[in-house]
Motif scaffolding. Structure first.
Motif, mmCIF file in Angstrom:
data_model
loop_
_atom_site.group_PDB
_atom_site.id
_atom_site.type_symbol
_atom_site.label_atom_id
_atom_site.label_comp_id
_atom_site.label_asym_id
_atom_site.label_seq_id
_atom_site.Cartn_x
_atom_site.Cartn_y
_atom_site.Cartn_z
ATOM 1 N N ASP A 153 -17.120 21.256 -12.832
ATOM 2 C CA ASP A 153 -16.571 20.959 -11.607
ATOM 3 C C ASP A 153 -15.211 21.634 -11.329
ATOM 4 N N ALA A 154 -14.338 21.517 -12.484
ATOM 5 C CA ALA A 154 -12.751 21.851 -12.041
ATOM 6 C C ALA A 154 -12.947 23.486 -12.006
ATOM 7 N N LEU A 155 -13.959 24.046 -12.694
ATOM 8 C CA LEU A 155 -13.810 25.614 -13.031
ATOM 9 C C LEU A 155 -14.492 26.112 -11.839
ATOM 10 N N ALA A 156 -15.459 25.640 -11.260
ATOM 11 C CA ALA A 156 -16.373 26.190 -10.410
ATOM 12 C C ALA A 156 -15.549 27.163 -9.255
ATOM 13 N N GLU A 157 -14.748 26.571 -8.509
ATOM 14 C CA GLU A 157 -14.295 27.515 -7.504
ATOM 15 C C GLU A 157 -13.511 28.894 -7.972
ATOM 16 N N ALA A 158 -12.673 28.289 -9.027
ATOM 17 C CA ALA A 158 -11.809 29.491 -9.390
ATOM 18 C C ALA A 158 -12.639 30.623 -10.129
ATOM 19 N N ALA A 159 -13.911 30.300 -10.749
ATOM 20 C CA ALA A 159 -14.756 31.062 -11.497
ATOM 21 C C ALA A 159 -15.325 32.009 -10.305
ATOM 22 N N GLY A 160 -15.596 31.438 -9.182
ATOM 23 C CA GLY A 160 -16.370 32.394 -8.188
ATOM 24 C C GLY A 160 -15.394 33.148 -7.568
ATOM 25 N N ALA A 161 -13.948 33.050 -7.690
ATOM 26 C CA ALA A 161 -13.118 33.611 -6.952
ATOM 27 C C ALA A 161 -12.498 34.689 -8.158
ATOM 28 N N HIS A 162 -12.776 34.534 -9.112
ATOM 29 C CA HIS A 162 -12.350 35.595 -10.326
ATOM 30 C C HIS A 162 -13.674 36.008 -11.334
ATOM 31 N N PRO A 163 -14.663 36.461 -10.543
ATOM 32 C CA PRO A 163 -15.750 36.764 -11.398
ATOM 33 C C PRO A 163 -15.577 37.608 -12.890
ATOM 34 N N ALA A 164 -14.651 38.429 -12.803
ATOM 35 C CA ALA A 164 -14.436 39.357 -13.835
ATOM 36 C C ALA A 164 -14.026 38.725 -15.278
ATOM 37 N N VAL A 165 -13.497 37.265 -15.026
ATOM 38 C CA VAL A 165 -12.721 36.652 -16.158
ATOM 39 C C VAL A 165 -13.895 35.937 -16.931
ATOM 40 N N ARG A 166 -13.720 36.359 -18.372
ATOM 41 C CA ARG A 166 -14.821 35.831 -19.266
ATOM 42 C C ARG A 166 -14.323 34.263 -19.550
ATOM 43 N N VAL A 167 -15.261 33.375 -19.307
ATOM 44 C CA VAL A 167 -14.869 31.861 -19.571
ATOM 45 C C VAL A 167 -15.471 31.490 -20.684
ATOM 46 N N GLU A 168 -15.013 30.713 -21.558
ATOM 47 C CA GLU A 168 -15.591 30.107 -22.619
ATOM 48 C C GLU A 168 -15.164 28.631 -22.513
ATOM 49 N N ARG A 169 -16.085 27.684 -22.535
ATOM 50 C CA ARG A 169 -16.044 26.242 -22.146
ATOM 51 C C ARG A 169 -16.123 25.403 -23.679
ATOM 52 N N ALA A 170 -15.061 24.348 -23.668
ATOM 53 C CA ALA A 170 -15.338 23.538 -24.931
ATOM 54 C C ALA A 170 -14.958 21.996 -24.427
ATOM 55 N N VAL A 171 -15.860 21.205 -24.768
ATOM 56 C CA VAL A 171 -15.708 19.960 -24.733
ATOM 57 C C VAL A 171 -15.560 19.489 -26.076
ATOM 58 N N VAL A 172 -14.578 18.737 -26.283
ATOM 59 C CA VAL A 172 -14.025 18.527 -27.686
ATOM 60 C C VAL A 172 -13.708 17.019 -27.850
ATOM 61 N N GLU A 173 -14.330 16.321 -28.723
ATOM 62 C CA GLU A 173 -13.746 14.729 -28.889
ATOM 63 C C GLU A 173 -12.460 14.854 -29.785
ATOM 64 N N GLY A 174 -11.612 13.868 -29.067
ATOM 65 C CA GLY A 174 -10.077 13.815 -29.804
ATOM 66 C C GLY A 174 -9.092 13.653 -28.717
ATOM 67 N N PRO A 175 -7.959 13.110 -29.092
ATOM 68 C CA PRO A 175 -6.745 12.951 -28.105
ATOM 69 C C PRO A 175 -6.401 14.614 -27.453
ATOM 70 N N ALA A 176 -6.397 14.618 -26.053
ATOM 71 C CA ALA A 176 -6.116 15.871 -25.776
ATOM 72 C C ALA A 176 -4.917 16.812 -26.120
ATOM 73 N N HIS A 177 -3.894 15.882 -26.293
ATOM 74 C CA HIS A 177 -2.369 16.583 -26.786
ATOM 75 C C HIS A 177 -2.632 17.131 -28.274
ATOM 76 N N LYS A 178 -3.418 16.717 -29.025
ATOM 77 C CA LYS A 178 -3.559 17.140 -30.510
ATOM 78 C C LYS A 178 -4.833 18.360 -30.558
ATOM 79 N N VAL A 179 -5.653 18.318 -29.533
ATOM 80 C CA VAL A 179 -6.641 19.304 -29.475
ATOM 81 C C VAL A 179 -5.952 20.519 -28.802
ATOM 82 N N LEU A 180 -5.489 20.200 -27.845
ATOM 83 C CA LEU A 180 -4.725 21.673 -27.258
ATOM 84 C C LEU A 180 -3.924 22.216 -28.235
ATOM 85 N N VAL A 181 -2.847 21.464 -28.714
ATOM 86 C CA VAL A 181 -1.783 21.867 -29.773
ATOM 87 C C VAL A 181 -2.682 22.724 -30.967
#
Length: 289
Positions: free
Chosen positions: A215-243
């Protein structure tokens, strides 16, 4: 009106690293670059009745800092339009005011050496929490600073409140011609917190995170079709996962979820951890961006 990319400088090594990054960013987006230096020497001028035969040392130093920075920009990217100014106020006030008419603010990360480099200056933290435009703190290892990973990392937790960050990340990935990795972290509920079996709860939480990310990516992905997007759903605390994942990114983009603490308005936990520990530059994007 075209808003400039604004970079704060104090003449330090960290400031020149952030200046180099800002010059390349301005060239990438064909934006003018504005250099600002906060100095309060003017406030103390005129307090003495004694004649002053020449310019104060503080004034000379401040003007030399911005002149040197502007010359550095012209040598690095001759096509970037650059302006530089010394502003009479404290650094936080200057930067927050500049952020009202900037496309983004670029700041350096305080610290020298392996341990001190993990610390972030109070100016950067305060501006990241209060600015009305994206704030990019330039930090990280040589690979992250040089942009060799060809990857922008985006953290997503709240689609309704982070659309500005999502759009920012897509624009960055498109301008760089690189991959956008969008990550949503989820946490397994504590045992006994739900009536479902552990397996059912696991699938439900993971599926909810996947739907949230889509849902979060749908609008922007449509506006930028040339951008290659990789999605990842990861179990764990967000601050640790992102760092952890920022070690393989050139830029980490997070939404600003600020909170009131003992020392005033502060970035949320995810942004604070990223600003202090990520191995690449970090962009904190407020909802109003």
């Amino acid at each position: 009106m075209e808003h400039p990319l604004t970079v704060g400088t104090d003449g330090s090594d960290a400031a020149f690293r952030s200046l180099d990054w800002a010059v390349d960013e301005a060239a990438r987006h064909t934006l003018p670059l504005r250099i600002v230096h906060a100095s309060r020497w003017e406030r103390y001028e005129g307090t003495s009745s004694a004649p002053v035969p020449e310019r104060p040392v503080e004034q000379v130093l401040a003007e030399d800092i911005v002149a040197s920075a502007a010359d550095h920009v012209r040598r690095r990217h001759a096509d970037v339009r650059v302006s530089a100014e010394v502003l009479a106020d404290d650094a936080v006030t200057v930067l927050l005011n500049e952020g009202l008419h900037a496309s983004a603010l670029v700041l350096g990360s305080r610290g020298h050496g392996e341990i001190a480099g993990l610390l972030l200056g109070s100016v950067s933290l305060t501006v990241a929490a209060r600015a009305r435009c994206p704030v990019i703190v330039v930090r990280g290892d040589p690979a992250g600073l040089a942009g060799t990973h060809e990857r922008v990392l985006l953290g997503v937790a709240d689609p309704a409140g982070e659309m500005a960050a999502v759009r920012f990340a897509f624009r960055e990935a498109e301008a760089r011609g690189c991959t956008l990795e969008a990550v949503c972290a989820w946490r397994r509920p504590a045992p006994g917190a739900a009536d479902e079996s552990p397996g059912e709860a696991h699938r439900s939480d993971e599926e909810q995170a996947t739907a949230l990310l889509d849902d979060a990516l749908a609008e922007a992905a449509g506006a930028h079709p040339a951008v290659r997007v990789e999605r990842a759903v990861v179990e764990g605390p967000a601050h640790k996962v992102l760092v952890h994942r920022a070690a393989a990114a050139d830029l980490l983009v997070v939404g600003a979820q600020c909170r009131q603490g003992h020392f005033g308005l502060q970035p949320g936990r995810v942004a604070h951890t990223a600003l202090c520990h990520a191995a690449c530059p970090v962009a904190v994007v407020p909802r109003t961006a």
